[in-house]
Structures are given as C-alpha cells and as structure tokens.
Design an enzyme around this catalytic site. Sequence first.
Site, PDB file in Angstrom:
ATOM      1  N   TYR A 142       0.829  -1.208   0.000  1.00 40.82           N
ATOM      2  CA  TYR A 142       0.000   0.000   0.000  1.00 40.82           C
ATOM      3  C   TYR A 142       0.864   1.259   0.000  1.00 40.82           C
ATOM      4  O   TYR A 142       0.458   2.297  -0.482  1.00 40.82           O
ATOM      5  CB  TYR A 142      -0.882   0.038   1.257  1.00 40.82           C
ATOM      6  CG  TYR A 142      -2.215  -0.650   1.126  1.00 40.82           C
ATOM      7  CD1 TYR A 142      -2.290  -1.999   0.813  1.00 40.82           C
ATOM      8  CD2 TYR A 142      -3.397   0.044   1.345  1.00 40.82           C
ATOM      9  CE1 TYR A 142      -3.513  -2.632   0.720  1.00 40.82           C
ATOM     10  CE2 TYR A 142      -4.623  -0.583   1.250  1.00 40.82           C
ATOM     11  CZ  TYR A 142      -4.681  -1.921   0.937  1.00 40.82           C
ATOM     12  OH  TYR A 142      -5.897  -2.543   0.846  1.00 40.82           O
ATOM     13  N   LYS A 189       3.332 -15.521   2.853  1.00 38.86           N
ATOM     14  CA  LYS A 189       3.557 -16.262   1.611  1.00 38.86           C
ATOM     15  C   LYS A 189       5.069 -16.470   1.529  1.00 38.86           C
ATOM     16  O   LYS A 189       5.744 -16.062   0.578  1.00 38.86           O
ATOM     17  CB  LYS A 189       3.002 -15.436   0.426  1.00 38.86           C
ATOM     18  CG  LYS A 189       2.999 -16.147  -0.906  1.00 38.86           C
ATOM     19  CD  LYS A 189       1.943 -17.231  -1.036  1.00 38.86           C
ATOM     20  CE  LYS A 189       2.111 -17.969  -2.350  1.00 38.86           C
ATOM     21  NZ  LYS A 189       1.274 -19.174  -2.456  1.00 38.86           N
ATOM     22  N   ASP A 221      -2.764 -18.341   0.918  1.00 38.11           N
ATOM     23  CA  ASP A 221      -3.752 -19.030   0.067  1.00 38.11           C
ATOM     24  C   ASP A 221      -4.442 -20.156   0.842  1.00 38.11           C
ATOM     25  O   ASP A 221      -5.656 -20.358   0.718  1.00 38.11           O
ATOM     26  CB  ASP A 221      -3.105 -19.541  -1.234  1.00 38.11           C
ATOM     27  CG  ASP A 221      -1.760 -20.242  -1.020  1.00 38.11           C
ATOM     28  OD1 ASP A 221      -1.248 -20.239   0.108  1.00 38.11           O
ATOM     29  OD2 ASP A 221      -1.232 -20.788  -2.005  1.00 38.11           O
ATOM     30  N   ASP A 245      -6.286  -7.049   4.189  1.00 36.55           N
ATOM     31  CA  ASP A 245      -7.423  -6.390   3.536  1.00 36.55           C
ATOM     32  C   ASP A 245      -8.342  -7.440   2.931  1.00 36.55           C
ATOM     33  O   ASP A 245      -9.554  -7.433   3.120  1.00 36.55           O
ATOM     34  CB  ASP A 245      -6.912  -5.431   2.452  1.00 36.55           C
ATOM     35  CG  ASP A 245      -8.052  -4.752   1.721  1.00 36.55           C
ATOM     36  OD1 ASP A 245      -8.975  -4.260   2.397  1.00 36.55           O
ATOM     37  OD2 ASP A 245      -8.028  -4.727   0.469  1.00 36.55           O
ATOM     38  N   ASP A 249     -12.250  -9.097   4.568  1.00 38.44           N
ATOM     39  CA  ASP A 249     -13.528  -9.055   3.835  1.00 38.44           C
ATOM     40  C   ASP A 249     -14.109 -10.463   3.747  1.00 38.44           C
ATOM     41  O   ASP A 249     -15.302 -10.677   3.946  1.00 38.44           O
ATOM     42  CB  ASP A 249     -13.338  -8.517   2.404  1.00 38.44           C
ATOM     43  CG  ASP A 249     -13.585  -7.018   2.311  1.00 38.44           C
ATOM     44  OD1 ASP A 249     -13.347  -6.311   3.312  1.00 38.44           O
ATOM     45  OD2 ASP A 249     -14.018  -6.550   1.233  1.00 38.44           O
TER      46      ASP A 249
HETATM   47  C1  IPM Z   1     -10.403  -1.146   4.139  1.00 38.55           C
HETATM   48  C2  IPM Z   1     -10.634  -0.543   2.793  1.00 38.55           C
HETATM   49  C3  IPM Z   1      -9.455   0.359   2.444  1.00 38.55           C
HETATM   50  C4  IPM Z   1      -8.219  -0.504   2.388  1.00 38.55           C
HETATM   51  C5  IPM Z   1      -9.609   1.180   1.157  1.00 38.55           C
HETATM   52  C6  IPM Z   1     -10.889   1.989   1.154  1.00 38.55           C
HETATM   53  C7  IPM Z   1      -8.418   2.040   0.918  1.00 38.55           C
HETATM   54  O1  IPM Z   1     -10.848  -1.510   1.818  1.00 38.55           O
HETATM   55  O2  IPM Z   1     -10.337  -0.392   5.126  1.00 38.55           O
HETATM   56  O3  IPM Z   1     -10.291  -2.370   4.228  1.00 38.55           O
HETATM   57  O4  IPM Z   1      -7.924  -1.113   1.362  1.00 38.55           O
HETATM   58  O5  IPM Z   1      -7.511  -0.555   3.388  1.00 38.55           O
HETATM   59 MN    MN Z   2     -10.828  -3.514   2.603  1.00 38.42          MN
END
Ligand code: IPM
Ligand code: MN
Length: 353
Positions: A142, A189, A221, A245, A249
């Site tokens: 990032y 990884k 993975d 990240d 999710d």
């Molecule tokens: C999160 C989001 C952010 C990230 C984006 C909006 C930059 O997806 O907080 O997980 O990738 O960190």
């Molecule tokens: Mn995110």
Amino acid sequence: MKLNIALLAGDGIGPEVINEAVKVSDAIAKKFNHEIVWTPALTGACAIDAVGVPYPDETHEICMKADAVLFGAIGHPKYDNNPSAAVRPEQGLLLMRKKLGLFANVRPTFTFPSLIDNSPLKRERIEGTDLVFLRELTGGIYFGEKGRKDHGETAFDTCTYTRAEVQRLAKKGFELAMTRTKKLCCVDKANVLETSRLWRETVQAMEKDYPEVTVSYEFVDAVAMRLVQWPNSYDVLITENLFGDILTDEASVISGSMGLMPSASVGEHTSLYEPIHGSYPQATGLNIANPLATVLSAAMMFEDAFKLTAEAEAIRDVVNKSLEQGIVTEDLAIKGAKTYSTSEVGDWLVANL
Ligand code: IPM
Ligand code: MN
C-alpha cells in the site's frame, strides 16, 4: 468522564450509520453520566469536493487533539472508474492511517447465535467462530514505491517491510493472544515472497518471549481456504496489509453480513474506530444500511480508548437483543419478515438501552 471524539462521517452511507452510532453513544453517555464532545471533520470525497484534498490538515489536527476518532466510510463511484483521477478519496484514509501512526488494524469476526442461519456457510462450520485479525496497516504494498515506466506501459507497486514494523505488529498479536486462547497464526507467503520470509523470521524470534503462545505459520492461500472451511479453528491471526485487507472481507461474511463487523485501528496517536464495510454507494441516502457495525465500533471505542467496559457491554447487549427480536435492516432479513430502516434500528437501540 469527558470524552472528546472526532467524528469523521465520510462518504456514501457513512453519515447515515455514524448518525445512529452517535445516537447510541449519546444515550450511553447519559445513562452512565459521561459528557461526549463530538467534533465533526471532513474526510474522503466530501473533503475533496469542499477543499480539494481528502484528508485536510484541519481534520488531522482535530484527530490529533481528540481522545478517539469515530469514522464512517470513504469512497465515491465517480472515482472508481476513473483510473486517472489526480486525487482519490481513499488516499485520505491512507494518509490518515499514516499520519496518525495507526499501524495495527484490529478486525474481529464472530457469530451471533440468532444469525447463524444468515451466514452463507453451514451452521456446523461456523458455530463458535471468534477470531481476530491484526492487519498491518501502514506498510507493505500500500505504501511502497509505485509508478509507471516504459512510457506508461509498465506499472509497479513494491512491497517493503522493516523488521521493526513486523515486530511492533507481532507484539500486539502475541499480547492479544495471551488474553485469549493463546493461539497465534502468522499468515504469509514465505514460500515466494522475501517480505514474508522477514515476517516469519521475526515472529519466530519473538516466540521465546511468549512461551505460552502456540504459533502456527500458514500460507495466505491456504488460510483463505481454511477460513471458510473451519473458521472456528482460528483465534488471533497476524498478517501484512494487503493479505489482511482481502482476508478480513472474506471473514466478515461468516457472521452473516458485512454490515455487522466493527474494527479498531491503533498505533502511535489517536485510535480510530470504524465499520469494516465501505461506503456502499448504491444504498446512499436510502436509510437502509445496517448501522450495527458502526454501533459496535463505538462499543470497541468505549472499551479500548476509554476503558469503559460496562458501557461497551451495554451496547453489545442491546445489539444482541435487537437481533434476537428481529429488529434488523434488510441485509439481515429472514424471508418475508418485516425489516427496519437504518434510523429505526438506531431508535430501537436507544429506546431499549
Ligand atoms: C479497508 C478498505 C481500504 C483498504 C480502502 C478503502 C483504501 O478496503 O479499510 O479495508 O484497502 O484498506
Ligand atoms: Mn478492505
């Protein structure tokens, strides 16, 4: 107690879910005799529209002076399909993380007994799931060197980590594991990436300082797969920024809706509390977004930033009650059952505190 909180509602559904978290926090403050001073500030697309940058200096000063930051979401579709946009709302979030030194992102995933059947995964797979990701938040790909070369025909993003960056994140992981079931998983990884080998080597060297913690090392993975197979086999997981990240999710759907999971970002300066979901542009202004992830983020804030555990518990209890009684937004609707709007859920929580 006087609580000084910077309020960054942001974009999309941010203002709607923040509004409910403020209502609930104010009700808690009243009940427990605290005074909350909210200081609103701009960030994200709304800040670009107002002042041309996504994380204005003024917002940073407000965050630095506050005891905690409560944050909604940022992002706007007008930037998503425009890869050449000069400024993007997301840069505001990255800059905010960097300038506040928020190197550790705490993202829990747990299940609510009353919602087990809302999960896309089978009951027997997810029952008892209670895990926490500690995602490194201010390093890795990032923030590494990025750019174009060969007249724009080649693009690159570099992933860089220092040993010190890994150590401070891993330290938090070990400490958190000590307060839970003493199981820590280092996700990397290391069979391919040099940064992952540095992670593994650093964490291995720290094991001797935490003899009670059992550490496992797993490839990202494989973790992605096991997370939907046997999520309840994990407890604390530490990982680098991009892996975290993606995996958080994925983990969030275990609970039944992404609209349920809170998070905290902690590090050098003021800690920040935010729902893990994004700005959900399709729902903006419709009063349908689930406010619970933000309300539960406020609970994390009471507990972590202010050490007000009873207050946090009271919020979690009333949230559980609302779920048990079916006072839910449409993302959690059981077929045919009545659903409630964002503000109706917030009103119910306040009335039942
Ligand atoms: C999160 C989001 C952010 C990230 C984006 C909006 C930059 O997806 O907080 O997980 O990738 O960190
Ligand atoms: Mn995110």
